[in-house]
Enzyme design. Structure first.
Site, PDB file in Angstrom:
ATOM      1  CE  LYS A  14      -1.735   1.116 -18.007  1.00  0.00           C
ATOM      2  NZ  LYS A  14      -0.464   1.694 -17.681  1.00  0.00           N
ATOM      3  NE  ARG A  89       1.500  -1.625 -12.936  1.00  0.00           N
ATOM      4  CZ  ARG A  89       0.666  -1.176 -13.455  1.00  0.00           C
ATOM      5  NH1 ARG A  89      -0.599  -1.236 -13.341  1.00  0.00           N
ATOM      6  NH2 ARG A  89       0.956   0.725 -13.168  1.00  0.00           N
ATOM      7  NE  ARG A 146       2.850   5.740 -10.981  1.00  0.00           N
ATOM      8  CZ  ARG A 146       2.554   6.086 -10.997  1.00  0.00           C
ATOM      9  NH1 ARG A 146       2.470   7.892 -10.318  1.00  0.00           N
ATOM     10  NH2 ARG A 146       1.342   6.364 -12.184  1.00  0.00           N
TER      11      ARG A 146
HETATM   12  P1  ADP Z   1      -0.285   3.551 -14.249  1.00  0.00           P
HETATM   13  O1  ADP Z   1      -0.865   2.264 -14.710  1.00  0.00           O
HETATM   14  O2  ADP Z   1      -0.752   5.055 -14.200  1.00  0.00           O
HETATM   15  O3  ADP Z   1       1.022   3.849 -12.504  1.00  0.00           O
HETATM   16  P2  ADP Z   1      -2.273   2.338 -12.384  1.00  0.00           P
HETATM   17  O4  ADP Z   1      -3.436   2.586 -11.269  1.00  0.00           O
HETATM   18  O5  ADP Z   1      -2.270   0.769 -13.502  1.00  0.00           O
HETATM   19  O6  ADP Z   1      -1.734   3.381 -12.982  1.00  0.00           O
HETATM   20  O7  ADP Z   1      -0.865   1.029 -11.333  1.00  0.00           O
HETATM   21  C1  ADP Z   1      -1.207   2.659  -9.700  1.00  0.00           C
HETATM   22  C2  ADP Z   1      -0.825   1.589  -8.938  1.00  0.00           C
HETATM   23  O8  ADP Z   1      -0.958   0.341  -8.314  1.00  0.00           O
HETATM   24  C3  ADP Z   1       0.693   0.950  -8.926  1.00  0.00           C
HETATM   25  O9  ADP Z   1       1.642   1.641  -9.268  1.00  0.00           O
HETATM   26  C4  ADP Z   1       1.370  -0.127  -8.282  1.00  0.00           C
HETATM   27  O10 ADP Z   1       1.855  -0.264  -7.547  1.00  0.00           O
HETATM   28  C5  ADP Z   1      -0.107  -0.673  -7.690  1.00  0.00           C
HETATM   29  N1  ADP Z   1      -0.798  -1.529  -9.314  1.00  0.00           N
HETATM   30  C6  ADP Z   1      -1.725  -1.503 -10.632  1.00  0.00           C
HETATM   31  N2  ADP Z   1      -1.977  -2.805 -10.915  1.00  0.00           N
HETATM   32  C7  ADP Z   1      -0.763  -3.729 -10.126  1.00  0.00           C
HETATM   33  C8  ADP Z   1      -0.438  -5.001 -10.440  1.00  0.00           C
HETATM   34  N3  ADP Z   1      -1.238  -5.677 -11.986  1.00  0.00           N
HETATM   35  N4  ADP Z   1       1.144  -5.582  -9.874  1.00  0.00           N
HETATM   36  C9  ADP Z   1       0.986  -4.866  -9.282  1.00  0.00           C
HETATM   37  N5  ADP Z   1       1.090  -4.038  -8.349  1.00  0.00           N
HETATM   38  C10 ADP Z   1      -0.096  -3.236  -9.244  1.00  0.00           C
END
Ligand code: ADP
Length: 191
Positions: A14, A89, A146
């Protein structure tokens, strides 16, 4: 406004594809992961609260993330559109986003979902962990956590957008250029 959601599990590409999409279509990139990491780097109260959840592979509570998205949205009122990356999410986040966009008299044009096998995802994440400095990418147990959070809490978001006939699945394996081309084809049909 022209708004898109880039959807997919951790490691599906992404972030990489977002950079190309926002550049080509002039959208504002709204990555909740990046925004949260900035809060952590600046040691804000929000960042301090979020860090434990992120390090354990859990989601940051909905109200924290939704508040952050609201204020980022307001800071970019004159945007041509947004590319949402890593958000929504949970179904509650999707519903909050519907409300926010309604209020702004706009909507989601499409959800582009990157489809990648779990085996390939784990390989990519462990590789990224070697160079990204992201603590949540170095530990296989956290990565597995995750994925289970993704399956239980994030996958239902796909149903939310399938019901609205906005969900498009895109092959997320191949070269970065090939995947970007598939994404552009779908965007160009809708823009
Ligand atoms: P990835 O999709 O590779 O796990 P991200 O950078 O999107 O990486 O997210 C890293 C972490 O940040 C997630 O594992 C979560 O803990 C937190 N996070 C990111 N976006 C959200 C969201 N929309 N709602 C809740 N937690 C989030």
């Amino acid at each position: 406004m022209f708004n898109l959601i880039l959807f997919g599990p951790p490691g599906s590409g992404k972030g990489t594809q977002s950079d190309y999409i926002v550049e080509k279509y002039g959208l504002i990139h709204l990555s909740t992961g990046n925004l949260l990491r900035e809060e952590i780097a600046q040691e804000t109260p929000l960042g301090i609260e979020a860090k434990n959840f992120m390090d354990n592979g859990q989601l940051v509570p909905d109200e924290v993330v939704i508040g952050m998205v609201d204020s980022y949205f307001d800071k970019h009122e004159d945007a041509k559109g947004f590319l949402f990356d890593g958000f929504p999410r949970t179904v509650a986040q999707a519903e909050a986003l519907d409300k926010l966009l309604d209020l702004k008299k706009t909507q989601i044009a499409a959800v582009l979902a990157l489809d990648v096998s779990e085996e390939e995802l784990i390989k990519r994440l462990l590789n990224r962990g070697k160079t990204s400095g992201r603590s949540d990418d170095t530990n296989e147990e956290v990565i597995r956590k995750r994925f289970s959070v993704y399956t239980n809490e994030t996958k239902p978001v796909a149903e939310h957008y399938k019901k609205a006939d906005k969900f498009l699945s895109i092959k997320g394996e191949g070269t970065v250029d090939e995947i970007f081309e598939s994404i552009c084809k779908e965007i160009d049909k809708r823009i």
